[in-house]
Write a protein that holds these residues in place. Structure first.
Motif, mmCIF file in Angstrom:
data_model
loop_
_atom_site.group_PDB
_atom_site.id
_atom_site.type_symbol
_atom_site.label_atom_id
_atom_site.label_comp_id
_atom_site.label_asym_id
_atom_site.label_seq_id
_atom_site.Cartn_x
_atom_site.Cartn_y
_atom_site.Cartn_z
ATOM 1 N N TYR A 80 -41.819 27.755 -4.690
ATOM 2 C CA TYR A 80 -40.769 26.844 -5.120
ATOM 3 C C TYR A 80 -40.589 26.889 -6.635
ATOM 4 C CZ TYR A 80 -41.776 24.887 -0.524
ATOM 5 O OH TYR A 80 -41.991 24.733 0.824
ATOM 6 N N LEU A 81 -39.396 26.561 -7.064
ATOM 7 C CA LEU A 81 -39.123 26.361 -8.483
ATOM 8 C C LEU A 81 -38.415 25.022 -8.623
ATOM 9 C CD1 LEU A 81 -39.329 27.641 -11.327
ATOM 10 C CD2 LEU A 81 -36.965 28.410 -11.011
ATOM 11 N N GLN A 82 -39.151 24.025 -9.108
ATOM 12 C CA GLN A 82 -38.580 22.714 -9.356
ATOM 13 C C GLN A 82 -37.968 22.718 -10.742
ATOM 14 O OE1 GLN A 82 -38.379 19.887 -7.328
ATOM 15 N NE2 GLN A 82 -37.098 19.087 -8.977
ATOM 16 N N MET A 83 -36.688 22.430 -10.812
ATOM 17 C CA MET A 83 -35.961 22.477 -12.077
ATOM 18 C C MET A 83 -35.449 21.086 -12.406
ATOM 19 S SD MET A 83 -33.885 26.071 -11.603
ATOM 20 C CE MET A 83 -32.761 25.368 -10.419
ATOM 21 N N ASN A 84 -35.955 20.528 -13.488
ATOM 22 C CA ASN A 84 -35.546 19.205 -13.934
ATOM 23 C C ASN A 84 -34.844 19.300 -15.285
ATOM 24 O OD1 ASN A 84 -36.860 18.077 -11.669
ATOM 25 N ND2 ASN A 84 -38.783 17.892 -12.795
ATOM 26 N N SER A 85 -34.164 18.239 -15.657
ATOM 27 C CA SER A 85 -33.459 18.175 -16.944
ATOM 28 C C SER A 85 -32.612 19.426 -17.158
ATOM 29 C CB SER A 85 -34.474 18.012 -18.088
ATOM 30 O OG SER A 85 -35.246 16.850 -17.909
ATOM 31 N N LEU A 86 -31.852 19.773 -16.173
ATOM 32 C CA LEU A 86 -31.076 21.014 -16.241
ATOM 33 C C LEU A 86 -30.008 20.951 -17.317
ATOM 34 C CD1 LEU A 86 -30.903 21.728 -12.444
ATOM 35 C CD2 LEU A 86 -31.695 23.349 -14.169
ATOM 36 N N LYS A 87 -29.781 22.104 -17.916
ATOM 37 C CA LYS A 87 -28.819 22.250 -18.997
ATOM 38 C C LYS A 87 -27.753 23.265 -18.591
ATOM 39 C CE LYS A 87 -32.550 21.641 -22.385
ATOM 40 N NZ LYS A 87 -33.246 22.257 -23.552
ATOM 41 N N PRO A 88 -26.594 23.203 -19.203
ATOM 42 C CA PRO A 88 -25.558 24.196 -18.877
ATOM 43 C C PRO A 88 -26.048 25.633 -19.064
ATOM 44 C CG PRO A 88 -24.580 22.384 -20.074
ATOM 45 C CD PRO A 88 -26.068 22.148 -20.084
ATOM 46 N N GLU A 89 -26.913 25.848 -20.020
ATOM 47 C CA GLU A 89 -27.423 27.206 -20.262
ATOM 48 C C GLU A 89 -28.384 27.689 -19.187
ATOM 49 O OE1 GLU A 89 -27.412 24.631 -22.408
ATOM 50 O OE2 GLU A 89 -29.239 24.603 -23.651
ATOM 51 N N ASP A 90 -28.740 26.820 -18.251
ATOM 52 C CA ASP A 90 -29.539 27.245 -17.102
ATOM 53 C C ASP A 90 -28.671 27.846 -15.993
ATOM 54 O OD1 ASP A 90 -31.470 24.290 -17.604
ATOM 55 O OD2 ASP A 90 -32.076 26.335 -18.101
ATOM 56 N N THR A 91 -27.370 27.781 -16.162
ATOM 57 C CA THR A 91 -26.456 28.349 -15.174
ATOM 58 C C THR A 91 -26.695 29.847 -15.041
ATOM 59 O OG1 THR A 91 -24.752 26.671 -15.534
ATOM 60 C CG2 THR A 91 -24.034 28.802 -14.644
ATOM 61 N N ALA A 92 -26.954 30.280 -13.818
ATOM 62 C CA ALA A 92 -27.276 31.687 -13.571
ATOM 63 C C ALA A 92 -27.467 31.894 -12.072
ATOM 64 C CB ALA A 92 -28.558 32.088 -14.307
ATOM 65 N N VAL A 93 -27.566 33.149 -11.688
ATOM 66 C CA VAL A 93 -28.062 33.487 -10.355
ATOM 67 C C VAL A 93 -29.570 33.632 -10.474
ATOM 68 C CG1 VAL A 93 -27.999 35.119 -8.446
ATOM 69 C CG2 VAL A 93 -25.918 34.664 -9.770
ATOM 70 N N TYR A 94 -30.279 32.929 -9.618
ATOM 71 C CA TYR A 94 -31.738 32.933 -9.651
ATOM 72 C C TYR A 94 -32.277 33.811 -8.518
ATOM 73 C CZ TYR A 94 -31.876 29.295 -13.195
ATOM 74 O OH TYR A 94 -31.756 28.602 -14.374
ATOM 75 N N TYR A 95 -33.231 34.644 -8.869
ATOM 76 C CA TYR A 95 -33.841 35.583 -7.929
ATOM 77 C C TYR A 95 -35.348 35.391 -7.907
ATOM 78 C CZ TYR A 95 -29.474 38.167 -8.813
ATOM 79 O OH TYR A 95 -28.160 38.544 -8.967
ATOM 80 N N CYS A 96 -35.956 35.662 -6.774
ATOM 81 C CA CYS A 96 -37.411 35.764 -6.743
ATOM 82 C C CYS A 96 -37.781 37.206 -6.396
ATOM 83 C CB CYS A 96 -38.034 34.776 -5.765
ATOM 84 S SG CYS A 96 -37.566 34.955 -4.033
ATOM 85 N N GLY A 120 -30.622 36.360 -4.245
ATOM 86 C CA GLY A 120 -30.244 35.433 -5.302
ATOM 87 C C GLY A 120 -29.573 34.179 -4.795
ATOM 88 N N THR A 121 -29.665 33.128 -5.585
ATOM 89 C CA THR A 121 -28.990 31.866 -5.286
ATOM 90 C C THR A 121 -28.368 31.339 -6.576
ATOM 91 O OG1 THR A 121 -29.243 29.670 -4.273
ATOM 92 C CG2 THR A 121 -31.086 30.447 -5.604
ATOM 93 N N GLN A 122 -27.123 30.912 -6.495
ATOM 94 C CA GLN A 122 -26.374 30.491 -7.670
ATOM 95 C C GLN A 122 -26.736 29.067 -8.058
ATOM 96 O OE1 GLN A 122 -23.845 32.190 -9.612
ATOM 97 N NE2 GLN A 122 -24.168 30.394 -10.934
ATOM 98 N N VAL A 123 -27.027 28.888 -9.344
ATOM 99 C CA VAL A 123 -27.233 27.562 -9.915
ATOM 100 C C VAL A 123 -26.186 27.354 -10.998
ATOM 101 C CG1 VAL A 123 -28.778 26.117 -11.291
ATOM 102 C CG2 VAL A 123 -29.703 27.499 -9.412
ATOM 103 N N THR A 124 -25.416 26.306 -10.863
ATOM 104 C CA THR A 124 -24.384 25.987 -11.841
ATOM 105 C C THR A 124 -24.617 24.575 -12.362
ATOM 106 O OG1 THR A 124 -22.784 27.400 -10.699
ATOM 107 C CG2 THR A 124 -21.910 25.799 -12.275
ATOM 108 N N VAL A 125 -24.773 24.473 -13.671
ATOM 109 C CA VAL A 125 -24.993 23.179 -14.308
ATOM 110 C C VAL A 125 -23.750 22.859 -15.122
ATOM 111 C CG1 VAL A 125 -26.500 21.788 -15.767
ATOM 112 C CG2 VAL A 125 -27.446 23.709 -14.445
ATOM 113 N N SER A 126 -23.016 21.863 -14.662
ATOM 114 C CA SER A 126 -21.746 21.548 -15.299
ATOM 115 C C SER A 126 -21.338 20.124 -14.956
ATOM 116 C CB SER A 126 -20.664 22.522 -14.827
ATOM 117 O OG SER A 126 -19.402 22.157 -15.340
ATOM 118 N N SER A 127 -20.666 19.491 -15.904
ATOM 119 C CA SER A 127 -20.145 18.157 -15.658
ATOM 120 C C SER A 127 -18.717 18.231 -15.139
ATOM 121 C CB SER A 127 -20.209 17.314 -16.932
ATOM 122 O OG SER A 127 -19.536 17.962 -17.991
#
Length: 127
Positions: A80-96, A120-127
């Motif tokens: 697992y990857l627990q991601m907290n306090s996400l920022k827009p710059e964390d936006t990416a496709v994440y791969y293991c 991969g799985t897409q993570v988008t951090v945006s308001s």
């Protein structure tokens, strides 16, 4: 055949949280080192976090330290990857991806030392 499947991505507001999963099939994860990588638009794929085969030691890129936590549940054959306090710059496709050497997690955490990439799985951090 070693296969990894990522899940858990999505759209989240800045400051929010997500938990990504990396599930293995066709083999047991017990003896593998697992790394999470990400590729942001227009950037190279970079290492985010890795965890050694014991689960006791991990390594993080500086930009996520204190915000992301990698863990493994060998009984569920999942990392697992627990991601907290996400920022827009964390936006990416994440791969293991996987490797068999703890050294690569501790000292040479680069994509060329890992294989059996998931889709991969897409993570988008945006308001």
């Amino acid at each position: 055949q070693l296969q990894l499947v990522e899940s858990g991505g999505g759209l989240v507001q800045p400051g929010g949280s997500l938990r990504l999963s990396c599930a293995a099939s066709g083999f047991t994860l017990d003896y593998y080192v697992i790394g999470w990588f990400r590729r942001a638009p227009g950037k190279e794929r970079e290492g985010v976090a890795c965890i050694d085969s014991s689960g006791y030691h991990s390594n993080y890129t500086d930009s996520v330290k204190g915000r992301f936590t990698i863990s493994r549940d060998n009984a569920k054959n999942t990392v697992y990857l627990q991601m907290n306090s996400l920022k827009p710059e964390d936006t990416a496709v994440y791969y293991c991806a996987a490797t068999t050497s703890n050294w690569f997690c501790y000292h040479e955490f680069v994509r060329s030392n890992f294989g059996s990439w998931g889709q991969g799985t897409q993570v988008t951090v945006s308001s």
